[in-house]
Design an enzyme around this catalytic site. Structure first.
Site, PDB file in Angstrom:
ATOM      1  N   GLU A 139      27.874  50.867 -49.683  1.00 19.61           N
ATOM      2  CA  GLU A 139      27.341  50.011 -49.088  1.00 19.61           C
ATOM      3  C   GLU A 139      26.619  49.137 -50.736  1.00 19.61           C
ATOM      4  O   GLU A 139      26.105  47.960 -50.416  1.00 19.61           O
ATOM      5  CB  GLU A 139      26.547  50.280 -47.798  1.00 19.61           C
ATOM      6  N   PHE A 197      23.030  60.245 -32.928  1.00 15.41           N
ATOM      7  CA  PHE A 197      23.845  59.906 -33.902  1.00 15.41           C
ATOM      8  C   PHE A 197      24.149  57.967 -35.253  1.00 15.41           C
ATOM      9  O   PHE A 197      24.124  57.579 -34.135  1.00 15.41           O
ATOM     10  CB  PHE A 197      25.061  59.690 -33.593  1.00 15.41           C
ATOM     11  N   GLN A 198      23.386  58.808 -36.093  1.00 18.65           N
ATOM     12  CA  GLN A 198      23.357  58.037 -37.037  1.00 18.65           C
ATOM     13  C   GLN A 198      22.937  56.915 -37.059  1.00 18.65           C
ATOM     14  O   GLN A 198      21.967  55.353 -37.763  1.00 18.65           O
ATOM     15  CB  GLN A 198      24.950  56.866 -37.125  1.00 18.65           C
ATOM     16  N   LYS A 228      23.721  47.681 -30.705  1.00 16.68           N
ATOM     17  CA  LYS A 228      24.803  47.476 -30.707  1.00 16.68           C
ATOM     18  C   LYS A 228      25.380  46.917 -28.967  1.00 16.68           C
ATOM     19  O   LYS A 228      26.100  46.619 -29.107  1.00 16.68           O
ATOM     20  CB  LYS A 228      25.931  49.375 -30.173  1.00 16.68           C
ATOM     21  N   MET A 237      19.128  53.499 -73.584  1.00 16.82           N
ATOM     22  CA  MET A 237      17.287  53.058 -73.723  1.00 16.82           C
ATOM     23  C   MET A 237      17.147  53.952 -73.613  1.00 16.82           C
ATOM     24  O   MET A 237      16.045  54.421 -74.213  1.00 16.82           O
ATOM     25  CB  MET A 237      16.950  52.400 -72.436  1.00 16.82           C
TER      26      MET A 237
END
Ligand SMILES: Cc1ncc(C[n+]2csc(CCOP(=O)(O)OP(=O)(O)O)c2C)c(N)n1
Length: 593
Positions: free
Chosen positions: A67, A129-130, A179, A492
């Site tokens: 993502e 959950f999640q 949802k 760097m």
């Protein structure tokens, strides 16, 4: 692999007002109404209703491999197109994977709408959950965010999210949609385009008196310098800036994100300012009697030590965001307005001038720095990153869209690839996010014309952070040019260790995969280049080769970026490239690409 085809834009009909739709359908209706044609995302449980509804809409979805990549793709798309990017992910880990990309967009003021799924509203706060409190997590890295629990809110909130993302100082906006709201049904209310958010007033206007005062200060100045920032590009003001510069004769220094806002090959272009800016720009700023800061925010990488910054200069600051005034640098005149509008007002007010004495002085400063310039040194069989970038600039005619990662190669790109046009350099400035380049270039690829070349310039470290997106490139069948500036170090950081930690290279030597084989494993092409003489042929081969080509440029391993203003030091206090050839050995390379 069978993916459902998406609906063609020509045959798509938006739902009439009052049609009963699911919340999932409303998400896509709202996006189509905002003229979105591509979204970057990754599915999961809490966003599945939205995904299930997607094929009925004329929007292309790009399936990413992580993502974070989706966020950077939306970012690269927004920067290359000037439109608002869109990114979609599921709840919990999907949403938290976006956070770096959201923060990146926030610090660089990039308009992106992030849509995340959330657990059903009755489970909020139960550690379901999640479940992650995504609006909480992203509060400080979004311009605004929303938690949507009811189906009726979806359309109006998405419309408002686009308005907030785009208006005033642009930025990322997140819409977290439960949802059950996606699954519920309600009559559709099409967008009204009449958004009023209490307390949010993005439009500011400088007064005519303030504009007159600015013009008087500009006319009175003998050693003025324009500091051109990202605001020039975001507000589409490059042409107005040019008109202003050509009338007033004032030279232009650019911030990293301002590069391309004024043509780099123009006689009044000074190049980049700040920590790795050109020595003559920094010295000119320190000697200036007036700074005109346009759509920039006096970042610490730009100013060096504040107490000694531009000590004799009066300062005019133009910005759309009033919170930027006097934040880092105290200014004599602050104009809160769109920078393009201010330039449009100033051009007729200021005097036509040539500033020969001042430009003569800057010419002297340049002459001194040029003898230390690696680009002007002869080819001694070593492959220097600066040579690679200079040669890519010539071979692409200076016209490529270049997307860089973060590190030494990013600074060399800023110094040696001369951008004459806005939106042709895409780079992570404020957050300095390694791993940005490859996914951002994928996003830019969707925004650019088919015959635009899109080049990634990345270090071997940053490339490895998001190299999984090579699979996205392969699946989407995209043509990109990926130049890995491979020095075998986190370059760097190694440079800082060399300069400031007595050369103790802790955790910076870096191995990697065989990048040629890695490209081939993805069905792409890889080319290794170890000598400058091979470079032009490699680029010619890549142009003839269908699909993306990954270049493994094996460059000098312990080279450093010069000049360098150490962090927190006086801007005039630069570490210069040691003289490695006598000036007489300088070979002129053609200036025009
Ligand atoms: C996500 C992230 N982690 C760490 C850093 C700190 N950092 C800045 S530059 C750099 C080294 C980059 O190395 P590489 O990608 O190989 O590019 P090079 O400097 O060699 O051109 C690091 C580790 C960062 N900017 N971003």
């Amino acid at each position: 692999m069978t993916a459902l085809p998406r609906t063609d834009r020509d045959v798509f009909q938006p739902a009439p007002a009052g049609t009963v739709l699911t919340g999932a359908q409303m998400i896509w209706e709202a996006l189509v109404a905002q003229h979105v044609d591509v979204v970057f995302g990754y599915p999961g449980g809490a966003i599945m209703p939205a995904y299930d509804a997607m094929p009925a809409y004329p929007i292309r979805h790009v399936l990413v491999r992580h993502e974070q990549g989706a966020a950077h793709m939306a970012d690269g798309y927004a920067r290359a197109s000037g439109k608002t990017g869109v990114c979609i992910a599921t709840s919990g880990p999907g949403a938290t994977n976006l956070v770096t990309g959201i923060a990146n967009a926030m610090l660089d003021s990039i308009p992106i709408v992030f849509i995340t799924g959330q657990v059903p509203s009755h489970l909020l706060g139960t550690d379901a959950f999640q479940e992650t409190d995504v609006t909480g997590v992203t509060l400080s890295v979004t311009k605004h965010n929303y938690l949507v629990t009811r189906v009726e809110e979806i359309g109006p909130i998405i419309e408002e999210a686009f308005y907030v993302a785009r208006s005033g100082r642009p930025g990322p906006v997140l819409v977290d949609i439960c949802k059950d709201a996606q699954q519920a049904k309600a009559p559709w209310v099409p967008p009204t385009a009449q958004i009023r958010r209490r307390g949010y007033r993005p439009d500011h206007r400088a007064t005519p008196q303030a504009l007159d005062r600015a013009a008087a200060m500009i006319d009175a100045a003998e050693r003025p310098v324009i500091l051109a920032g990202h605001g020039i590009i975001e507000s589409g003001s490059a042409e107005l800036l040019r008109a202003f510069v050509e009338k007033t004769g004032i030279p232009v220094g650019s911030t990293l994100l301002g590069l391309g806002g004024f043509p780099a090959t123009h006689p009044l272009a000074l190049g980049m300012m700040g920590m790795h800016g050109e020595a003559w720009v920094n010295t000119a700023i320190q000697e200036a009697d007036l700074l005109i800061a346009l759509g920039m925010r006096f970042d610490d990488r730009v100013t060096g030590r504040l107490s000694t910054y531009a000590p004799v200069a009066r300062k005019i600051h133009v910005d759309i965001d009033p919170t930027e005034f006097n934040k880092n640098v105290r200014v004599d005149l602050a104009l809160c307005d769109d920078v393009g509008r201010v330039l449009g007002e100033l051009v007729p007010r200021v005097r036509q001038r040539k500033r020969e004495t001042w430009m003569g002085r800057i010419g002297t400063l340049k002459g001194d720095a040029a003898v230390r310039d690696i680009q002007s040194l002869p080819d001694d069989g070593h492959l220097y990153a600066a040579h690679v970038i200079h040669d890519l600039w010539r071979l692409t005619g200076g016209k490529a869209v270049v997307v860089t990662d973060v590190g030494q190669h990013q600074m060399w790109e800023a110094q040696y690839y001369k951008h004459d046009h806005a939106r042709k350099l895409i780079t992570s400035g404020g957050l300095g996010t390694m791993g940005f380049a490859l996914p951002a270039a994928i996003g830019a690829r969707f925004a650019c014309a088919a015959d635009d070349e899109v080049w990634v310039i990345a270090g071997d470290g940053g490339f490895q952070m998001t190299q999984c997106e090579l699979a996205t490139i392969a699946q989407e069948g995209l043509k990109l040019y990926v130049a890995i500036i491979n020095n075998g170090y986190l370059g760097m950081v190694r440079q800082w260790q060399q300069f400031f930690y007595e050369g103790r290279y802790v955790a910076t030597p870096l191995s990697g995969p065989d990048f040629v084989k890695l490209a081939e494993a993805h069905g792409l092409t890889g080319i290794r280049v170890t000598n400058r003489s091979e470079l032009a042929d490699a680029v010619a081969t890549a142009r003839r080769t269908p699909g993306t080509v990954v270049f493994d440029f094996r460059v000098e391993q312990e080279d450093s970026v010069y000049p360098m203003v150490p962090s927190g030091a006086d801007l005039g206090d630069m570490i210069r490239r040691p003289l490695i050839r006598k000036p007489s050995a300088i070979v002129e390379t053609p200036e025009d690409p």
